[in-house]
Scaffold this active site. Sequence first.
Site, PDB file in Angstrom:
ATOM      1  N   GLN A   1       8.154  -0.870  51.505  1.00  0.00           N
ATOM      2  CA  GLN A   1       9.104   0.075  51.937  1.00  0.00           C
ATOM      3  C   GLN A   1      10.015   0.740  50.529  1.00  0.00           C
ATOM      4  O   GLN A   1      10.819  -0.257  49.950  1.00  0.00           O
ATOM      5  CB  GLN A   1       9.994  -0.061  52.977  1.00  0.00           C
ATOM      6  CG  GLN A   1      11.008   0.817  53.760  1.00  0.00           C
ATOM      7  CD  GLN A   1      10.122   1.961  54.256  1.00  0.00           C
ATOM      8  OE1 GLN A   1       9.069   1.976  54.836  1.00  0.00           O
ATOM      9  NE2 GLN A   1      10.471   3.295  54.220  1.00  0.00           N
TER      10      GLN A   1
ATOM     11  N   LYS B   1       7.267   2.151  62.039  1.00  0.00           N
ATOM     12  CA  LYS B   1       5.735   1.635  61.565  1.00  0.00           C
ATOM     13  C   LYS B   1       5.257   0.428  62.544  1.00  0.00           C
ATOM     14  O   LYS B   1       4.150   0.520  62.744  1.00  0.00           O
ATOM     15  CB  LYS B   1       5.783   1.562  60.199  1.00  0.00           C
ATOM     16  CG  LYS B   1       5.997   2.724  59.132  1.00  0.00           C
ATOM     17  CD  LYS B   1       6.291   2.243  57.733  1.00  0.00           C
ATOM     18  CE  LYS B   1       6.486   3.652  56.959  1.00  0.00           C
ATOM     19  NZ  LYS B   1       7.288   3.704  55.863  1.00  0.00           N
TER      20      LYS B   1
ATOM     21  N   ASP C   1      -0.411   3.501  51.289  1.00  0.00           N
ATOM     22  CA  ASP C   1       0.484   4.841  51.013  1.00  0.00           C
ATOM     23  C   ASP C   1      -0.157   5.703  49.846  1.00  0.00           C
ATOM     24  O   ASP C   1       0.350   6.866  49.525  1.00  0.00           O
ATOM     25  CB  ASP C   1       1.760   4.147  50.188  1.00  0.00           C
ATOM     26  CG  ASP C   1       3.046   3.869  50.975  1.00  0.00           C
ATOM     27  OD1 ASP C   1       3.194   4.693  51.904  1.00  0.00           O
ATOM     28  OD2 ASP C   1       3.933   2.866  50.796  1.00  0.00           O
TER      29      ASP C   1
HETATM   30  N1  GUN Z   1      10.214   5.425  51.982  1.00  0.00           N
HETATM   31  C1  GUN Z   1      10.349   6.577  52.721  1.00  0.00           C
HETATM   32  N2  GUN Z   1       9.045   7.282  52.840  1.00  0.00           N
HETATM   33  C2  GUN Z   1       8.168   6.293  52.428  1.00  0.00           C
HETATM   34  C3  GUN Z   1       6.726   6.218  52.532  1.00  0.00           C
HETATM   35  O1  GUN Z   1       5.981   6.980  52.924  1.00  0.00           O
HETATM   36  N3  GUN Z   1       6.083   4.911  52.042  1.00  0.00           N
HETATM   37  C4  GUN Z   1       7.147   3.929  51.770  1.00  0.00           C
HETATM   38  N4  GUN Z   1       6.410   2.867  50.924  1.00  0.00           N
HETATM   39  N5  GUN Z   1       8.328   3.953  51.555  1.00  0.00           N
HETATM   40  C5  GUN Z   1       8.892   5.265  52.048  1.00  0.00           C
END
Ligand code: GUN
Length: 284
Positions: A96, A52, A119
């Site tokens: 996350q 990211k 998200d």
């Molecule tokens: N963990 C795995 N995929 C994601 C996601 O798309 N967003 C977040 N915040 N955590 C994750």
Amino acid sequence: MSKIIDGKQVSADVKARIAKETAELKTKGIEVGLAVVIVGEDPASQVYVRNKEKACEAVGFNSYKYALPEQTTESELLELVDKLNNDPKVNGILVQLPLPKHLNDKVIIDNIKYEKDVDAFHPVNVGKIMIGDYSFLPCTPAGVMELIHSTGVEVAGKQCVVIGRSNIVGKPMAMLLLHESGTVTICHSKTKNLKEICADADILVAAVGRAKMVTADYIKPGAVVIDVGMNRDENGKLCGDVDFEDCKDKAGYITPVPGGVGPMTIAMLMQNTLTAAKQQQCIE
Ligand code: GUN
């Protein structure tokens, strides 16, 4: 022989468009910032967070990483979320998941300002998706829609089957297909006649988390097959929910794993962050 949908290419196209728009905003003195919070040492999460950060750099966003120790308390994490909610340099906040067991995902997500919830996990954003009034797209389902659009196949009037009913993928996926006038069926572990239902699908989205579960007998000839799965096969090799080798000659279009849905999720996260920045600057 089906056409293989190139998620890396579609994702690169989306990111190029975002980078161009970000550069234009910069000429007006507007910068875009994403805060990514990670708690603990989960190795998979660390890879996701690094990806990211790299994506932010590639499109010209500022990224702010907060790596907190495993034993961080709920009130410490909420304090950070509150600080980020009120920081004008931070347009988007991503915590996350999964969080360590002693922390409640829901409590944390509910406390992210919904305008910064890139998200689209906050209940307000989930509700907006339900009524089709969304600023933030749920990243994985939105990435799937981009891949479907890239085939040129119209969703309207088609039989669409989603295998999986998670809050993050299955349910919002069904909503996005419905908003484009697909006739949508959601299947799950209790579904009877799963194979027959899937074999009737013009568009099949697999999001179950079971390696190579979808074989050629689940596929309607010529169907669009999108594989959201990310599993390890018996040899420890990365694979999807779809048995790619078995299905690739029967499907009309099919995504590989890796290189299909995976790269799209981050591209859509970048899209949401740009949208957040523009909304906070009252552009659009
Ligand atoms: N963990 C795995 N995929 C994601 C996601 O798309 N967003 C977040 N915040 N955590 C994750």
